[in-house]
Design an enzyme around this catalytic site. Structure first.
Site, mmCIF file in Angstrom:
data_model
loop_
_atom_site.group_PDB
_atom_site.id
_atom_site.type_symbol
_atom_site.label_atom_id
_atom_site.label_comp_id
_atom_site.label_asym_id
_atom_site.label_seq_id
_atom_site.Cartn_x
_atom_site.Cartn_y
_atom_site.Cartn_z
ATOM 1 N N CYS A 1 -7.964 -5.032 5.185
ATOM 2 C CA CYS A 1 -9.097 -4.120 5.320
ATOM 3 C C CYS A 1 -8.725 -3.098 6.385
ATOM 4 C CB CYS A 1 -10.354 -4.889 5.714
ATOM 5 S SG CYS A 1 -11.756 -3.783 5.872
ATOM 6 N N GLY A 2 -8.630 -1.842 5.980
ATOM 7 C CA GLY A 2 -8.150 -0.806 6.890
ATOM 8 C C GLY A 2 -9.149 -0.454 7.966
ATOM 9 N N HIS A 3 -10.411 -0.204 7.542
ATOM 10 C CA HIS A 3 -11.393 0.124 8.587
ATOM 11 C C HIS A 3 -11.577 -1.087 9.493
ATOM 12 C CE1 HIS A 3 -14.634 -2.260 6.711
ATOM 13 N NE2 HIS A 3 -15.178 -2.172 7.907
ATOM 14 N N HIS B 1 -11.746 -3.087 -6.456
ATOM 15 C CA HIS B 1 -12.140 -1.841 -5.791
ATOM 16 C C HIS B 1 -11.921 -0.681 -6.763
ATOM 17 C CE1 HIS B 1 -11.399 -4.384 -2.248
ATOM 18 N NE2 HIS B 1 -12.048 -3.511 -1.514
ATOM 19 N N ASP C 1 -17.931 2.029 0.508
ATOM 20 C CA ASP C 1 -17.345 2.111 1.842
ATOM 21 C C ASP C 1 -17.857 3.374 2.529
ATOM 22 O OD1 ASP C 1 -15.679 2.116 4.080
ATOM 23 O OD2 ASP C 1 -14.016 1.256 2.954
ATOM 24 N N THR D 1 -7.503 0.805 2.867
ATOM 25 C CA THR D 1 -6.623 0.346 1.786
ATOM 26 C C THR D 1 -6.701 1.309 0.595
ATOM 27 O OG1 THR D 1 -8.373 -1.205 1.120
ATOM 28 C CG2 THR D 1 -6.567 -2.105 2.433
ATOM 29 N N CYS E 1 -12.031 4.396 3.675
ATOM 30 C CA CYS E 1 -11.396 3.171 3.154
ATOM 31 C C CYS E 1 -9.881 3.197 3.419
ATOM 32 C CB CYS E 1 -11.664 2.974 1.663
ATOM 33 S SG CYS E 1 -11.102 1.340 1.106
HETATM 34 O O1 PYC Z 1 -10.993 0.111 4.846
HETATM 35 O O2 PYC Z 1 -9.598 -0.986 3.560
HETATM 36 C C1 PYC Z 1 -10.736 -0.722 3.939
HETATM 37 C C2 PYC Z 1 -11.881 -1.428 3.312
HETATM 38 C C3 PYC Z 1 -11.838 -2.309 2.270
HETATM 39 C C4 PYC Z 1 -13.153 -2.713 2.027
HETATM 40 C C5 PYC Z 1 -13.961 -2.051 2.923
HETATM 41 N N1 PYC Z 1 -13.160 -1.269 3.699
#
Ligand code: PYC
Length: 310
Positions: A88-90, A203, A229, A235, A233
């Protein structure tokens, strides 16, 4: 269970720490949650901690535990109210901000071991953090999805999670309209049996015209908890850069800013990696919003979409 809440460019992360989990290695936790098919199913008692009414609907949990690898400082298991996430990037930025806030990032860098691999989070200037994601790659191009009234064509991409990506040359419509559209794509993909690297595509990411003049495009990302998101996001942005790189539309190390559904922004770029993959660097800001203690409770009704009218 102690928690600290933050948001990364609008998207919430809840970092969870318990003595029981902290002392266990990530692999041992995951083994305990695998079903017969090998999927990872965190217990409902854990998912309630990131579900309405204890948390905002978009909340992603980040359970801190011991890493398996000596190359990592922390193990982190990312999940939401419905499912486990690979990366999860965030959330990686939110975990970095939280650990930094409590003095756990003396050198300005930490390495997180996630289900998808190790990511390095770095403190930047002005309250920002960056990370280099696990390698992202395009799995299938020109995949057609039948929606009933129309057919769309996009890419299946791995960016730490499994994505279907669709580019449309138009501005974002209302959140409700984009939610309806992306849910219809997700359901059609499942019906057609289109899968990602390790399982179903959970996703769906749209790439649209930006509203901001300092962004090159705007994302709208449907997540497995059936909401969108609020950040661009991490990813999903990684998946997008893998597509742009594979199509020769973005060169390595070229800055590429992505606006979110709510108008916040990530700065991104990539470098080439083996096997036609790219390593994407993402930078964004995070803020601590709350902290306290929560009880783990068996409360499945609230995991499955509790609303005030139920
Ligand atoms: O930022 O990768 C992300 C992410 C995945 C699901 C919610 N945020």
């Amino acid at each position: 269970m102690l928690f600290t809440d933050s948001h990364t460019e609008g998207e919430p992360t809840r970092v969870l720490i318990s003595d029981a989990h902290r002392s266990r290695a990530l692999a041992a936790l995951l083994d305990g949650w695998k079903d017969a098919s090998g999927s990872c199913n965190p217990p409902a008692s854990l998912r309630t901690l990131v579900a309405n009414p204890r948390a905002p609907e978009a909340c992603v949990g980040a359970l801190l535990c011991r890493p398996n690898s000596q190359a990592a400082d922390f193990g982190v298991f990312f999940f939401n109210a419905q499912a486990a996430l690979g990366m999860c990037g965030h959330g990686a930025i939110g975990v970095g901000k939280t650990i930094d806030q409590f003095g756990g990032m003396p050198t300005g860098v930490i390495r997180l071991e996630t289900r998808a691999g190790i990511v390095e989070v770095r403190r930047e200037h002005g309250g920002a953090y960056s990370f280099e994601n696990v390698p992202a790659s395009v799995l299938a191009s020109g995949v057609e999805v039948e929606l009933g009234d129309r057919r769309v064509r996009g890419e299946v991409v791995y960016g730490g999670n499994e994505f279907f990506l669709l580019e449309e040359a138009r501005p974002m419509r209302s959140v409700d309209a984009e939610l309806r559209f992306t849910r219809s794509i997700r359901d059609a993909l499942a019906k057609q049996g289109v899968r990602g690297r390790g399982g179903p595509i959970d996703h769906v990411a749209l790439f649209l015209q930006p509203a901001r003049s300092d962004a090159q495009e705007r994302s709208f990302v449907l997540c497995p908890n059936d909401t969108y998101d609020r950040s661009p996001c991490g990813t999903g942005s990684s998946a997008r850069l893998a597509v742009l790189a594979s199509q020769g539309r973005l060169r390595a190390e070229t800055p590429h800013a992505i606006e979110s559904a709510i108008g916040s922004r990530f700065s991104t770029s990539y470098r080439d990696a083996p096997s036609n993959s790219v390593i994407v660097r993402i930078e964004g800001r995070a803020w601590i919003t709350a902290g306290g203690a929560l009880e783990e409770q068996e409360d499945p009704a609230q995991v499955h979409g509790w609303t005030e009218t139920d």
